[in-house]
Design a protein around this motif. Structure first.
Motif, PDB file in Angstrom:
ATOM      1  N   MET A   1     -12.358   8.168   5.111  1.00  0.00           N
ATOM      2  CA  MET A   1     -13.466   8.524   4.228  1.00  0.00           C
ATOM      3  C   MET A   1     -13.088   8.385   2.758  1.00  0.00           C
ATOM      4  SD  MET A   1     -16.282   9.466   5.927  1.00  0.00           S
ATOM      5  CE  MET A   1     -15.951   7.881   6.689  1.00  0.00           C
ATOM      6  N   GLY A   2     -11.787   8.411   2.471  1.00  0.00           N
ATOM      7  CA  GLY A   2     -11.345   8.355   1.083  1.00  0.00           C
ATOM      8  C   GLY A   2     -10.552   7.105   0.780  1.00  0.00           C
ATOM      9  N   ALA A   3      -9.431   7.288   0.059  1.00  0.00           N
ATOM     10  CA  ALA A   3      -8.622   6.147  -0.364  1.00  0.00           C
ATOM     11  C   ALA A   3      -8.136   5.346   0.838  1.00  0.00           C
ATOM     12  CB  ALA A   3      -7.437   6.653  -1.184  1.00  0.00           C
ATOM     13  N   SER A   4      -8.178   4.017   0.713  1.00  0.00           N
ATOM     14  CA  SER A   4      -7.839   3.155   1.848  1.00  0.00           C
ATOM     15  C   SER A   4      -6.838   2.059   1.501  1.00  0.00           C
ATOM     16  CB  SER A   4      -9.102   2.487   2.407  1.00  0.00           C
ATOM     17  OG  SER A   4     -10.065   3.444   2.794  1.00  0.00           O
ATOM     18  N   TRP A   5      -6.703   1.724   0.216  1.00  0.00           N
ATOM     19  CA  TRP A   5      -5.886   0.572  -0.166  1.00  0.00           C
ATOM     20  C   TRP A   5      -4.662   0.966  -0.971  1.00  0.00           C
ATOM     21  CZ3 TRP A   5     -11.073  -0.378   0.535  1.00  0.00           C
ATOM     22  CH2 TRP A   5     -11.419  -1.573   1.184  1.00  0.00           C
ATOM     23  N   LEU A   6      -3.658   0.099  -0.914  1.00  0.00           N
ATOM     24  CA  LEU A   6      -2.595   0.070  -1.907  1.00  0.00           C
ATOM     25  C   LEU A   6      -2.904  -1.140  -2.778  1.00  0.00           C
ATOM     26  CD1 LEU A   6       0.183   1.338  -2.780  1.00  0.00           C
ATOM     27  CD2 LEU A   6       1.228  -0.624  -1.622  1.00  0.00           C
ATOM     28  N   HIS A   7      -3.211  -0.890  -4.038  1.00  0.00           N
ATOM     29  CA  HIS A   7      -3.547  -1.980  -4.950  1.00  0.00           C
ATOM     30  C   HIS A   7      -2.276  -2.430  -5.668  1.00  0.00           C
ATOM     31  CE1 HIS A   7      -7.774  -1.511  -4.159  1.00  0.00           C
ATOM     32  NE2 HIS A   7      -7.740  -0.234  -4.493  1.00  0.00           N
ATOM     33  N   GLY A   8      -1.650  -3.482  -5.106  1.00  0.00           N
ATOM     34  CA  GLY A   8      -0.407  -3.987  -5.664  1.00  0.00           C
ATOM     35  C   GLY A   8       0.768  -3.701  -4.761  1.00  0.00           C
ATOM     36  N   ALA A   9       1.026  -4.611  -3.794  1.00  0.00           N
ATOM     37  CA  ALA A   9       2.136  -4.412  -2.854  1.00  0.00           C
ATOM     38  C   ALA A   9       3.406  -5.016  -3.446  1.00  0.00           C
ATOM     39  CB  ALA A   9       1.814  -5.043  -1.502  1.00  0.00           C
ATOM     40  N   CYS A  10       3.968  -4.324  -4.442  1.00  0.00           N
ATOM     41  CA  CYS A  10       5.141  -4.830  -5.144  1.00  0.00           C
ATOM     42  C   CYS A  10       6.031  -3.657  -5.539  1.00  0.00           C
ATOM     43  CB  CYS A  10       4.720  -5.613  -6.391  1.00  0.00           C
ATOM     44  SG  CYS A  10       3.798  -4.611  -7.594  1.00  0.00           S
ATOM     45  N   ASN A  11       7.252  -3.966  -5.955  1.00  0.00           N
ATOM     46  CA  ASN A  11       8.184  -2.907  -6.326  1.00  0.00           C
ATOM     47  C   ASN A  11       7.725  -2.123  -7.543  1.00  0.00           C
ATOM     48  OD1 ASN A  11      10.101  -3.155  -4.309  1.00  0.00           O
ATOM     49  ND2 ASN A  11      11.175  -4.804  -5.353  1.00  0.00           N
ATOM     50  N   GLU A  12       6.892  -2.754  -8.386  1.00  0.00           N
ATOM     51  CA  GLU A  12       6.387  -2.072  -9.572  1.00  0.00           C
ATOM     52  C   GLU A  12       5.474  -0.908  -9.195  1.00  0.00           C
ATOM     53  OE1 GLU A  12       3.968  -3.195 -13.713  1.00  0.00           O
ATOM     54  OE2 GLU A  12       4.303  -4.714 -12.181  1.00  0.00           O
ATOM     55  N   ASN A  13       4.893  -0.967  -7.997  1.00  0.00           N
ATOM     56  CA  ASN A  13       4.026   0.112  -7.538  1.00  0.00           C
ATOM     57  C   ASN A  13       4.881   1.320  -7.177  1.00  0.00           C
ATOM     58  OD1 ASN A  13       2.309   1.809  -5.864  1.00  0.00           O
ATOM     59  ND2 ASN A  13       0.909   0.081  -5.780  1.00  0.00           N
ATOM     60  N   PRO A  14       4.664   2.470  -7.808  1.00  0.00           N
ATOM     61  CA  PRO A  14       5.537   3.623  -7.563  1.00  0.00           C
ATOM     62  C   PRO A  14       5.495   4.159  -6.142  1.00  0.00           C
ATOM     63  CG  PRO A  14       3.629   4.251  -8.881  1.00  0.00           C
ATOM     64  CD  PRO A  14       3.620   2.761  -8.807  1.00  0.00           C
ATOM     65  N   LEU A  15       4.434   3.836  -5.375  1.00  0.00           N
ATOM     66  CA  LEU A  15       4.359   4.307  -3.997  1.00  0.00           C
ATOM     67  C   LEU A  15       4.948   3.311  -3.001  1.00  0.00           C
ATOM     68  CD1 LEU A  15       0.869   6.042  -3.625  1.00  0.00           C
ATOM     69  CD2 LEU A  15       3.129   7.080  -3.425  1.00  0.00           C
ATOM     70  N   ALA A  16       5.200   2.089  -3.446  1.00  0.00           N
ATOM     71  CA  ALA A  16       5.640   1.045  -2.521  1.00  0.00           C
ATOM     72  C   ALA A  16       6.933   1.392  -1.777  1.00  0.00           C
ATOM     73  CB  ALA A  16       5.784  -0.284  -3.267  1.00  0.00           C
ATOM     74  N   PRO A  17       7.966   1.905  -2.452  1.00  0.00           N
ATOM     75  CA  PRO A  17       9.198   2.223  -1.717  1.00  0.00           C
ATOM     76  C   PRO A  17       8.987   3.261  -0.624  1.00  0.00           C
ATOM     77  CG  PRO A  17       9.619   2.127  -4.074  1.00  0.00           C
ATOM     78  CD  PRO A  17       8.127   2.095  -3.899  1.00  0.00           C
ATOM     79  N   LEU A  18       8.169   4.276  -0.884  1.00  0.00           N
ATOM     80  CA  LEU A  18       7.911   5.300   0.131  1.00  0.00           C
ATOM     81  C   LEU A  18       7.156   4.704   1.309  1.00  0.00           C
ATOM     82  CD1 LEU A  18       7.881   8.188   1.173  1.00  0.00           C
ATOM     83  CD2 LEU A  18       5.842   8.603  -0.216  1.00  0.00           C
ATOM     84  N   ILE A  19       6.158   3.876   1.023  1.00  0.00           N
ATOM     85  CA  ILE A  19       5.379   3.243   2.095  1.00  0.00           C
ATOM     86  C   ILE A  19       6.288   2.368   2.950  1.00  0.00           C
ATOM     87  CG2 ILE A  19       3.587   1.492   2.515  1.00  0.00           C
ATOM     88  CD1 ILE A  19       2.079   2.726   0.110  1.00  0.00           C
ATOM     89  N   ARG A  20       7.183   1.653   2.282  1.00  0.00           N
ATOM     90  CA  ARG A  20       8.147   0.814   3.003  1.00  0.00           C
ATOM     91  C   ARG A  20       9.092   1.677   3.842  1.00  0.00           C
ATOM     92  NH1 ARG A  20       9.591  -3.630   5.696  1.00  0.00           N
ATOM     93  NH2 ARG A  20      11.792  -4.093   5.487  1.00  0.00           N
ATOM     94  N   ALA A  21       9.602   2.755   3.261  1.00  0.00           N
ATOM     95  CA  ALA A  21      10.556   3.613   3.976  1.00  0.00           C
ATOM     96  C   ALA A  21       9.922   4.276   5.190  1.00  0.00           C
ATOM     97  CB  ALA A  21      11.103   4.670   3.017  1.00  0.00           C
TER      98      ALA A  21
END
Length: 417
Positions: free
Chosen positions: A1-21
């Motif tokens: 119902m809410g947020a669905s995307w990661l806008h920017g699948a790159c290391n510059e994205n501060p959430l990317a490392p956590l999503i990867r881990a």
């Protein structure tokens, strides 16, 4: 119902490392420069209100024209010192360049593109500012749908934290050495400092009393920012009866009458379509019961697929009237002062402010913007308290286990099935 995307699948994205881990899966829906922001045109199928499919070449040709129109609006901006809605700028462009005007079906396709722009900003084209519509900093790596949703991310970040649910705050009293937070049932909580991360819609509605009152510059910043609205009607079916594309769109003579469904089956394997509505239309849908909203979405679906089966389940969001949000995410307003976001994020005494609306580098409306703003507010809060206590040395902001998660430099994997 809410947020669905990661806008920017790159290391510059501060959430990317956590999503990867966490090993979470991202489904690629669009590249960095898609004309419809988070989806590639090749993944869309459009229909008119009579149920006839729009030929792909018309969709592509109008898409190219749309890009030219938007490029011309930049010239309009350069010529006019005063801000104006993007819709007004488009009208000026079409008056100057009659060859860019579209007729018949092509005009309806152009309105659908404008509808998608409104979905990105969660507001209508007649209030999206010409001054800032293209100033957002989009991270590289493309747009990835969070296949498992954001719940695993929230749980990982919340691990071992003392989080009190169902504590709606009604008042925040800021003293010299402490802050008192009052919740709905009258209980009080005392702390050295407070980080306020409620949606900007709550602050705009003055649902939290501040004592003393927020200074004028802060109150004006809250007033000067907009709160967008976008709603979802999710329909689950027994089986898939639609084509294997990611977006099913309906074109119409006005952007308000256009619409589209996200096909979650491609990304998740579940037979689910999600109807999306933004701006005034999103608010209008909230006036309906959930059943009526689902019936409306089915009427739109049957324009494309007359033999569509009935859904076995539906879910409807109400972000505009949700008492904990009053909208979905912040949006710019025409004529908005340049320093609004700086004033929004600036601390007041022992109060610090976080949330997507105050994120740095024009990342408003994104989860990574909300997250990075929270980290920034926490660091500023820590620095403030250390200075008050006379300790200037830096202390670890978060437990070491979180540092271990975030030390990975491998970007998250993003793919299209």
């Amino acid at each position: 119902m809410g947020a669905s995307w990661l806008h920017g699948a790159c290391n510059e994205n501060p959430l990317a490392p956590l999503i990867r881990a966490l090993g979470l899966t991202l489904y690629h829906t669009g590249g960095d420069n898609s004309v419809i922001f988070d989806h590639d045109l090749e993944s869309c199928m459009l229909f008119n209100i009579d149920g006839h499919q729009v030929p792909q070449h018309i969709m592509m040709e109008v898409g190219d024209t749309y890009k030219r129109i938007l490029a011309e609006t930049v010239k309009v901006r350069d010529e006019h010192p005063d801000d104006m809605p993007i819709l007004q700028a488009i009208s000026i462009v079409l008056n100057r360049h009659p060859e860019l005007r579209q007729q018949g079906l092509a005009h309806e396709v152009l309105q659908w593109y404008i509808c998608r722009m409104e979905a990105w900003f969660a507001s209508d084209a007649d209030i999206i500012p010409l001054k800032t519509w293209d100033q957002e900093h989009i991270l590289t790596g493309g747009h990835g749908l969070m296949v498992q949703g954001y719940d695993p991310v929230v749980k990982a970040l919340a691990n071992d934290l003392d989080i009190r649910l169902n504590h709606r705050v009604t008042k925040i009293s800021d003293g010299y050495n402490m802050v008192m937070v009052t919740v709905e049932d009258g209980r009080n909580f005392v702390a050295d400092a407070v980080i306020v991360t409620v949606p900007i819609g709550i602050l705009k509605a003055n649902l939290i009393e501040f004592s003393p009152k927020l200074p004028h510059w802060k109150a004006e910043a809250i007033k000067d920012i907009g709160m967008g609205n976008e709603n979802k009607i999710a329909l689950r079916f027994d089986a898939v009866f639609w084509p294997n594309v990611e977006v099913l769109g309906i074109v119409a003579p006005t952007s308000y009458a256009c619409g589209y469904f996200l096909n979650l089956h491609k990304a998740t394997g579940h037979p689910i379509l999600v109807y999306m509505a933004a701006g005034k239309f999103a608010y209008d849908l909230e006036k309906l019961s959930d059943e009526s909203a689902a019936n409306f979405a089915m009427q739109q679906l049957k324009k494309m697929f007359p033999d569509a089966s009935k859904p076995v389940q539906y879910l409807v969001s109400h972000w505009g009237t949700d008492p904990n949000s009053l909208g979905c995410y912040a949006c710019d307003l025409v004529g908005m002062p340049d320093d609004v976001y700086e004033r929004l994020r600036a601390p007041v005494g022992n109060l610090f402010f976080g949330g997507e609306a105050v994120s740095m580098d024009d990342h408003q409306g994104s989860v990574h913007g909300a997250y990075s703003s929270g980290v920034m507010a926490a660091e500023n809060c820590q620095r403030h308290l250390l200075q008050k206590q006379g300790h200037m040395e830096s202390l670890p902001l978060v437990p070491s286990v979180r540092h271990e998660i975030f030390e990975t430099t491998i970007p998250p994997q993003i793919s299209r099935i």
